[in-house]
Design an enzyme around this catalytic site. Structure first.
Site, PDB file in Angstrom:
ATOM      1  N   HIS A 129       0.829  -1.231   0.000  1.00 52.61           N
ATOM      2  CA  HIS A 129       0.000   0.000   0.000  1.00 52.61           C
ATOM      3  C   HIS A 129       0.849   1.261   0.000  1.00 52.61           C
ATOM      4  O   HIS A 129       0.655   2.176  -0.809  1.00 52.61           O
ATOM      5  CB  HIS A 129      -0.924  -0.015   1.224  1.00 52.61           C
ATOM      6  CG  HIS A 129      -1.732   1.241   1.353  1.00 52.61           C
ATOM      7  ND1 HIS A 129      -1.313   2.346   2.076  1.00 52.61           N
ATOM      8  CD2 HIS A 129      -2.942   1.589   0.823  1.00 52.61           C
ATOM      9  CE1 HIS A 129      -2.215   3.298   2.014  1.00 52.61           C
ATOM     10  NE2 HIS A 129      -3.223   2.869   1.256  1.00 52.61           N
ATOM     11  N   ASP A 188       6.836  21.510  16.804  1.00 48.53           N
ATOM     12  CA  ASP A 188       5.851  21.897  15.789  1.00 48.53           C
ATOM     13  C   ASP A 188       4.570  22.351  16.477  1.00 48.53           C
ATOM     14  O   ASP A 188       4.453  22.321  17.705  1.00 48.53           O
ATOM     15  CB  ASP A 188       5.585  20.734  14.827  1.00 48.53           C
ATOM     16  CG  ASP A 188       5.041  19.492  15.542  1.00 48.53           C
ATOM     17  OD1 ASP A 188       4.091  19.627  16.325  1.00 48.53           O
ATOM     18  OD2 ASP A 188       5.584  18.384  15.306  1.00 48.53           O
ATOM     19  N   THR A 197       0.207   2.847  13.302  1.00 56.27           N
ATOM     20  CA  THR A 197      -0.851   3.317  12.403  1.00 56.27           C
ATOM     21  C   THR A 197      -1.963   4.070  13.115  1.00 56.27           C
ATOM     22  O   THR A 197      -3.048   4.197  12.590  1.00 56.27           O
ATOM     23  CB  THR A 197      -1.472   2.116  11.655  1.00 56.27           C
ATOM     24  OG1 THR A 197      -1.966   1.190  12.634  1.00 56.27           O
ATOM     25  CG2 THR A 197      -0.452   1.435  10.775  1.00 56.27           C
ATOM     26  N   GLY A 234       2.835   7.381   4.551  1.00 57.45           N
ATOM     27  CA  GLY A 234       4.178   7.042   5.021  1.00 57.45           C
ATOM     28  C   GLY A 234       4.229   5.606   5.514  1.00 57.45           C
ATOM     29  O   GLY A 234       3.208   4.969   5.751  1.00 57.45           O
ATOM     30  N   THR A 235       5.425   5.109   5.665  1.00 59.46           N
ATOM     31  CA  THR A 235       5.610   3.720   6.071  1.00 59.46           C
ATOM     32  C   THR A 235       5.591   3.518   7.570  1.00 59.46           C
ATOM     33  O   THR A 235       5.588   2.395   8.039  1.00 59.46           O
ATOM     34  CB  THR A 235       6.969   3.203   5.548  1.00 59.46           C
ATOM     35  OG1 THR A 235       7.994   4.016   6.093  1.00 59.46           O
ATOM     36  CG2 THR A 235       7.013   3.249   4.039  1.00 59.46           C
ATOM     37  N   LEU A 260       8.096   4.149   9.484  1.00 61.44           N
ATOM     38  CA  LEU A 260       9.443   3.733   9.875  1.00 61.44           C
ATOM     39  C   LEU A 260      10.341   4.894  10.265  1.00 61.44           C
ATOM     40  O   LEU A 260      11.430   4.677  10.797  1.00 61.44           O
ATOM     41  CB  LEU A 260      10.113   2.970   8.715  1.00 61.44           C
ATOM     42  CG  LEU A 260       9.504   1.625   8.345  1.00 61.44           C
ATOM     43  CD1 LEU A 260      10.191   1.075   7.118  1.00 61.44           C
ATOM     44  CD2 LEU A 260       9.596   0.656   9.495  1.00 61.44           C
ATOM     45  N   LEU A 278      10.444   7.400  12.594  1.00 62.96           N
ATOM     46  CA  LEU A 278      10.890   7.570  13.967  1.00 62.96           C
ATOM     47  C   LEU A 278      11.546   6.305  14.500  1.00 62.96           C
ATOM     48  O   LEU A 278      12.419   6.384  15.376  1.00 62.96           O
ATOM     49  CB  LEU A 278       9.702   7.979  14.848  1.00 62.96           C
ATOM     50  CG  LEU A 278       9.107   9.361  14.550  1.00 62.96           C
ATOM     51  CD1 LEU A 278       8.002   9.684  15.531  1.00 62.96           C
ATOM     52  CD2 LEU A 278      10.191  10.433  14.598  1.00 62.96           C
TER      53      LEU A 278
END
Length: 882
Positions: free
Chosen positions: A661, A806, A825, A835-836, A838, A840
């Site tokens: 995905h 932020d 997720t 994004g994956t 991964l 962080l």
């Protein structure tokens, strides 16, 4: 009958996995036809297609035996040179290389030539069996170690070549090859056993009909004992009662000539009664001569070869220690030798057998009269006379006499005797019983000569003075004996305490050893206190190359390397002082775990003499906790490897679930833009075309970052991340990261708070930059358009911190630990819808590889999130002045 006994019998009957079967052709004497019967059986096996090979067969020139060798494939013998003499021996390595199904090895008790791997041929046979090769072999009954004394008594000949009885007991099949004595003598006279000249000498010296009949009886008894044991096992397999093994046999030995004879007799008795047996020596603290120690060690080693247990006790009374040990081990039979009849034993408590009979309760005592021996009795080992101790005894007696003479004018006669008793007591405490008795005798004479009327004469006028002198002598002897005994016990306790202290010290050091190298360093440190030996710890890597992991770094000779190789393969000691390759300078002891040797402990005495038995036992005792520590370290390494493997598998599974995905999304966008450009071409306005191209470029960069993250995470999971550290300025890392993410950070208001004076970092600059890029990209993804994003750098004496703040939605407290998980997720998590997951996780892995950490806090003005990279500081380098 219990199911356990039946199961044990069934298991004993099953062939041992990976081990060959041993068939022994047993005979009463040379010439009965053992070798002929073995070759006859081999010919039958050859006709059935069995792959066999003749290792060694001694035909002794007999034509009928040589004819049976026809057609049998033979392994060429190995030639050895020893002191200028050419000798031949069985080629063990050649047989192992050929790996036949069956090997023929004649004369099992044969002693190999010097320079061979093993001292005895039966050890070669054991190695063949261990590799799965079946063996046919021959042996005469007079070569059994337990029967050595009986054979000598029967024939008058001491058989030098012997083998342990357990070798025969572990044979899978024993075939008795019998020949009546008359027929054997006829074969001798006809020259079918020896040449005629040798045959006549053999008949006169060994092969008399009486001797052959007695040897034939021994052979039949041995075979019958084996048949009886097999029958009992069969009964147990059927679940029926068999003669149960009950109790234990103990044999008490001392350091004298009868010790080995007692051990052999005990082995025979234990075999007949089906009893486990132990050889027990009671150390009362009495000093022993070198000859006595050698005899005791020889008897103990003989017991080990015959399958017995060796036990050493310490106590004041031999009889009491034996009886107590018999009660602890539930022994039913105690075997001892007959004590020599000495007057002092009759007067002071009789002999050992009499004391055992008085103290034992329900224990069967067997006393063997070993004094009846055809050999001249060996004189009891005398303790070395220390003239200094007797000189001290004389000085003490003279000093006591002078002191008594001084105080005789103020003290009564009975009190003067106490002065002499004190001198005797001091001498006994300092030396031994002999000097104490000498001091007592001198004190007795001085007391009589100077203080008993009439003085200056040995004449005793009054009858009561006679009793006084006798009581003085008795008390002097008793106190001297008591003090000497207490000193011996103290010395024995001191020796025991020394051994216990060494073991405790080693155990204490091993508790702090967490890995293999630390355990090996502890071992070297422990043995470094022994200045009379050199120690090394040797291990063989997966590539088969030997490596000295700790201790003395020295090249090994071929024979020493062969001994180490054999010790490693068979998990048994080898080398100096053993029966296996004893010609080198090193004694090898394998430190083993459940799956075999972990490391070889090599000990080389500086005087190149074999280690004494007590030293070997102490080293073996120290080797046990060392082996356990090595096994524990190995287990920890295996668990860590298993953990890493599990995490890697988890990563692989997660990648397969996510890549379809997360990587397809940018590819789909890129393909759509490219298809639009190809299909419409210039029909698309220029501004729209540029927008499509910029979108394609952004998606390609996004896809590149995904792939880079995947590669970095894979390197972290497989331990392939290598740190190429160098000194770098923190401001350069921040500037490079901002330059790489300039398109991503363009919609935001970026602030940088960097002090002018910052210490240098000793890091892998590219990795720290990538970690900072991941954090900045994560913050940009969650920040609103035109939101503030702040980068600050701070430092103290311990660490330097990169903080990225932020104004995004922030992360709840309960989810802050989860954002560093791979493929997180959650809605507010690392992914944020794309994004994956991964970024962080990789960031934490890269910073953690430098000994740092990542923390999570609140963002700007309490809004959003702050991610801080903590990196340790190192001592700053000295800058060269221009």
């Amino acid at each position: 009958m219990s199911d356990a006994l039946r199961a044990d019998a069934l298991l004993a009957e099953m062939p041992r996995e990976g081990r060959g079967r041993l068939k022994v052709f047993l005979g009463a004497a040379p010439g009965v036809g053992k070798t002929f019967a073995m070759l006859q059986a081999a010919q039958a096996q050859l006709r059935q297609g069995v792959n066999l090979r003749v290792g060694v067969v001694e035909t002794h020139g007999r034509a009928e035996t040589e004819s049976m060798l026809a057609g049998l494939p033979q392994q060429p013998l190995r030639r050895l040179d020893y002191r200028g003499m050419a000798m031949t021996e069985m080629d063990l390595d050649g047989l192992l290389a050929q790996r036949p199904k069956l090997a023929l090895v004649d004369e099992l008790a044969h002693t190999n030539a010097p320079g061979s791997r093993h001292a005895k041929r039966w050890q070669d046979v054991q190695e063949l069996l261990d590799t799965g090769i079946d063996v046919y072999t021959t042996v005469n009954v007079q070569h059994l170690e337990a029967l050595n004394d009986q054979v000598r008594d029967i024939t008058g000949v001491q058989v030098r070549e012997t083998l342990p009885d357990w070798v025969l007991q572990e044979a899978d099949e024993i075939l008795l090859v019998d020949l009546p004595p008359r027929e054997l003598l006829e074969r001798l006279r006809e020259g079918k056993v020896y040449v005629p000249e040798q045959a006549r000498a053999a008949i006169d010296a060994f092969f008399s009909q009486t001797n052959l009949t007695a040897l034939r009886e021994l052979a039949m008894q041995t075979a019958a004992a084996r048949v009886d044991a097999d029958l009992n096992r069969r009964y147990r397999q059927r679940g029926q009662e068999a003669p149960a093994v009950r109790g234990r046999l103990l044999v008490g030995i001392d350091g004298d000539h009868q010790a080995e004879r007692l051990v052999r007799h005990a082995c025979r008795v234990a075999e007949r009664r089906h009893l486990p047996w132990s050889v027990v020596h009671v150390d009362t603290g009495i000093g022993r001569s070198e000859e006595a120690r050698v005899q005791l060690q020889g008897a103990q080693q003989l017991a080990e070869r015959l399958g017995g247990e060796v036990v050493t006790l310490r106590g004041e009374s031999v009889a009491k220690a034996l009886v107590e040990h018999a009660d602890e081990r539930r022994a039913s039979l105690l075997l001892v030798g007959r004590s020599r009849q000495r007057l002092r034993r009759h007067w002071l408590g009789r002999g050992l057998a009499e004391r055992l009979l008085r103290q034992a309760n329900g224990l069967e005592i067997s006393v063997i009269d070993t004094e009846v021996d055809r050999r001249p009795a060996t004189a009891r080992a005398r303790q070395p006379v220390r003239l200094l101790d007797y000189g001290v005894a004389m000085v003490a007696a003279v000093a006591a006499t002078g002191l008594a003479w001084v105080v005789s004018h103020t003290l009564a006669l009975p009190n003067i005797s106490l002065v002499f008793l004190a001198a005797v007591l001091l001498v006994a405490v300092r030396s031994s019983l002999g000097p104490a008795l000498a001091c007592a005798a001198l004190s007795f004479l001085a007391y009589d000569f100077l203080f008993i009327p009439p003085t200056f004469s040995f004449t005793i006028a009054r009858q009561e003075d006679v009793l006084t002198l006798l009581f003085f002598l008795l008390m002097a002897g008793l106190t001297g004996n008591l003090a000497s005994r207490q000193r011996r016990q103290l010395d024995a306790l001191r020796d025991t305490q020394t051994e216990t202290t060494v073991l405790l010290d080693l155990s204490r050091k091993l508790t702090a050893a967490t890995d293999r190298q630390a355990v090996l360093n502890v071992a070297v440190q422990q043995f470094s206190a022994w200045t009379d030996v050199e120690v090394c710890l040797l291990a063989r890597g997966k590539d088969g190359v030997w490596k000295v992991e700790a201790g003395v770094q020295r090249l090994l000779a071929d024979q020493e390397r062969a001994a180490a190789e054999w010790s490693w393969q068979h998990d048994q000691p080898a080398g100096l002082g053993t029966d296996t390759l004893p010609g080198g300078r090193w004694w090898w002891l394998p430190l083993s775990g459940e799956e075999g040797p972990l490391v070889l402990l090599g000990v080389s005495p500086r005087d190149e003499a074999p280690l004494p038995a007590p030293r070997r036992r102490l080293i073996a005792a120290l080797g046990q906790p060392l082996a356990q520590a090595l096994a524990r370290a190995q287990l920890a390494e295996d668990l860590e490897a298993a953990r890493l493997h599990g995490e890697t598998e988890q990563l692989r599974s997660a990648l397969l679930a996510s890549v379809s995905h997360d990587l397809r999304t940018p590819l789909t966008a890129m393909r759509g833009s490219i298809d639009s450009l190809l299909a419409l071409g210039e029909a698309i306005p220029l501004g729209d075309r540029l927008e499509l191209l910029e979108g394609t470029r952004d998606e390609a960069e996004r896809l590149d970052r995904y792939i880079q993250n995947l590669l970095d995470m894979t390197r972290l999971g497989h331990g392939g991340l290598k740190l190429a550290r160098d000194w770098v300025a923190p401001v350069d890392i921040v500037a490079s990261a901002l330059q790489r993410l300039r398109p991503v950070l363009a919609p935001l208001q970026v602030e940088t708070l960097i002090p002018k004076e910052l210490p240098l970092l000793y890091v892998h600059a590219a990795l720290i930059e990538q970690a900072l890029v991941n954090v900045l990209e994560n913050a940009a993804r969650f920040s609103p358009s035109q939101g503030r994003l702040r980068i600050s750098v701070e430092a103290d004496d311990v660490e330097l911190r990169f903080a990225v703040s932020d104004q995004g939605p922030g992360i709840p407290l309960e989810e802050r630990d989860k954002i560093f998980d791979m493929f997180y997720t959650a809605a507010r998590g690392d992914r944020g819808g794309q994004g994956t997951g991964l970024g962080l996780a990789i960031c934490q892995g890269m910073v953690g590889a430098h000994g740092g950490r990542v923390s999570v806090g609140d963002g700007i003005d309490g809004q959003g999130t702050t991610l801080t990279l903590h990196l340790p500081l190192h001592p700053q380098p000295q800058l060269e002045e221009e």
